[in-house]
Enzyme design. Structure first.
Site, PDB file in Angstrom:
ATOM      1  N   LYS A  82       6.431 -14.515 -34.390  1.00  0.00           N
ATOM      2  CA  LYS A  82       6.451 -15.976 -34.369  1.00  0.00           C
ATOM      3  C   LYS A  82       5.148 -16.474 -34.962  1.00  0.00           C
ATOM      4  CE  LYS A  82       9.406 -19.111 -32.606  1.00  0.00           C
ATOM      5  NZ  LYS A  82      10.868 -19.019 -32.542  1.00  0.00           N
ATOM      6  N   GLY A 183      16.300 -33.644 -23.910  1.00  0.00           N
ATOM      7  CA  GLY A 183      15.839 -33.501 -25.281  1.00  0.00           C
ATOM      8  C   GLY A 183      16.996 -33.474 -26.248  1.00  0.00           C
ATOM      9  N   VAL A 184      17.205 -34.564 -26.995  1.00  0.00           N
ATOM     10  CA  VAL A 184      18.327 -34.620 -27.931  1.00  0.00           C
ATOM     11  C   VAL A 184      17.797 -34.672 -29.367  1.00  0.00           C
ATOM     12  CG1 VAL A 184      20.160 -35.486 -26.457  1.00  0.00           C
ATOM     13  CG2 VAL A 184      18.502 -37.105 -27.401  1.00  0.00           C
ATOM     14  N   GLY A 185      17.074 -33.613 -29.721  1.00  0.00           N
ATOM     15  CA  GLY A 185      16.558 -33.475 -31.069  1.00  0.00           C
ATOM     16  C   GLY A 185      17.494 -32.653 -31.921  1.00  0.00           C
ATOM     17  N   VAL A 187      18.673 -29.712 -31.788  1.00  0.00           N
ATOM     18  CA  VAL A 187      19.730 -28.955 -31.103  1.00  0.00           C
ATOM     19  C   VAL A 187      20.455 -29.817 -30.074  1.00  0.00           C
ATOM     20  CG1 VAL A 187      20.257 -26.961 -29.635  1.00  0.00           C
ATOM     21  CG2 VAL A 187      18.516 -26.767 -31.420  1.00  0.00           C
TER      22      VAL A 187
END
Length: 354
Positions: A82, A183-185, A187
């Protein structure tokens, strides 16, 4: 007291870390290489602001280890790696491109020892530019944008939620089930649409209240204040933003039956899996349920591009989770699904390592 860079590296069980300070932007670049048993360490590039360089390195290490388990759980021939760009604040234009150019030069110096893709805080445009500097960018060529991994990850999470509901209720039917997405980003938003189409009652929480209202309206759902997430009744809590939201402080407050979302490192510490088990909350291990984006990119690297086949392969994540729940005896209190998932991944690594 926060540990410094030196102590973090001394205590880590990974292969090693490449670090660079980008003087022009005041940013730190960390490439964490955790394991190469299955193949080249591969994982996304995260861009975020941290309280210290050490916090950015710690995040890179945790995420790299998570990629080792993710690839192994899927039995894909990649290792755990990463990268993290720890920036002092928002970066745009030439400053942003300069930082990604430095990352690309570092990757070239590794001569293919690390492969990268999009992650939280980075964009397809960032990856397209990075591909002009280094050839080790997943699913893109010189200057071309890579596909968005978000919808693939959402499809895998959707299948995982169905598997968890089926484990507890005997059927994967989501109609009438309530799912709280935090969290509605990239994904969370496509996941909300999938759940809405499946008849689920969608609850939406996001720091961006306008976005939360828009997504909730599209899914005929409702919004929930971020401060109330852990105290809201729901069947499924789906963390889809930052990690470590499942911890000793929040687990006693949770009013759900299932935790199943896309965020990486959802557990603050390993013991949080036992805390969920003690409360009778079924946990879908994050590195299994959120593997759809990585899986799709891996398949595309192998030449599989048909959208229908990619979706079908990604949705097999639900089958894998069903097996993990069964092996764990989840719901009967035998052991956490985290342990069953880790055993499965270790078997793959052991067989590959001879």
């Amino acid at each position: 007291m926060e540990r410094g860079l030196e102590s973090l590296i001394e205590e880590w069980n990974g292969l090693g870390v490449v670090m660079s300070h980008h003087r022009e932007t005041g940013s730190w670049i960390f490439i964490a290489l955790h394991d190469a048993t299955l193949g080249r360490p591969t994982g996304g590039c995260r861009l975020a602001t941290y309280r210290s360089p050490a916090a950015g390195l710690r995040d890179a290490m945790r995420l790299a280890e998570g990629m080792t388990w993710k690839w192994a759980a899927m039995d894909f021939r990649y290792g755990g790696g990463k990268s993290v760009l720890a920036v002092p604040g928002p970066l745009e234009g030439e400053a942003r491109r300069g930082l990604f150019a430095r990352l690309g030069h570092l990757m070239n110096a590794l001569n293919g020892g690390y492969g990268v893709g999009e992650d939280m805080g980075t964009t397809p445009e960032d990856m397209a530019f990075l591909a002009t500097v280094t050839p080790y960018v997943a699913c893109t060529s010189h200057g071309d944008s890579a596909p968005d991994p978000g919808p693939f990850t959402a499809a895998g999470v959707h299948a995982g939620i169905e598997a968890a509901v089926a484990h507890l209720d005997g059927t994967p039917e989501l109609a009438g089930k309530s799912v709280l997405i935090e969290g509605v980003g990239d994904v969370g938003e496509p996941l909300a649409r999938l759940l809405g189409r499946a008849g689920a009652s969608v609850l939406v929480a996001d720091l961006d209240e306008d976005r939360a209202r828009r997504v909730a309206a599209e899914c005929r759902g409702v919004t929930v204040p971020c401060a109330d997430v852990y105290d809201t009744d729901c069947d499924v809590y789906a963390p889809c933003a930052v990690g470590a939201t499942v911890n000793a402080r929040t687990v006693p407050r949770l009013r759900c039956r299932i935790v199943a979302g896309s965020a990486n490192n959802q557990l603050e510490v390993p013991e949080d899996a036992d805390r969920l088990l003690e409360r009778g909350i079924l946990y879908a291990p994050d590195y299994v349920i959120n593997g759809g984006g990585a899986m799709a990119f891996g398949l595309m690297e192998q030449g599989i591009r048909d959208s229908g086949e990619l979706d079908a392969r990604v949705r097999r994540i639900g089958r894998s989770l069903a097996e993990i729940f069964g092996e764990a005896g989840a719901g009967a209190g035998d052991e956490s699904p985290v342990l069953a998932a880790r055993k499965r991944a270790r078997r793959v690594l052991r067989q590959a390592g001879g």
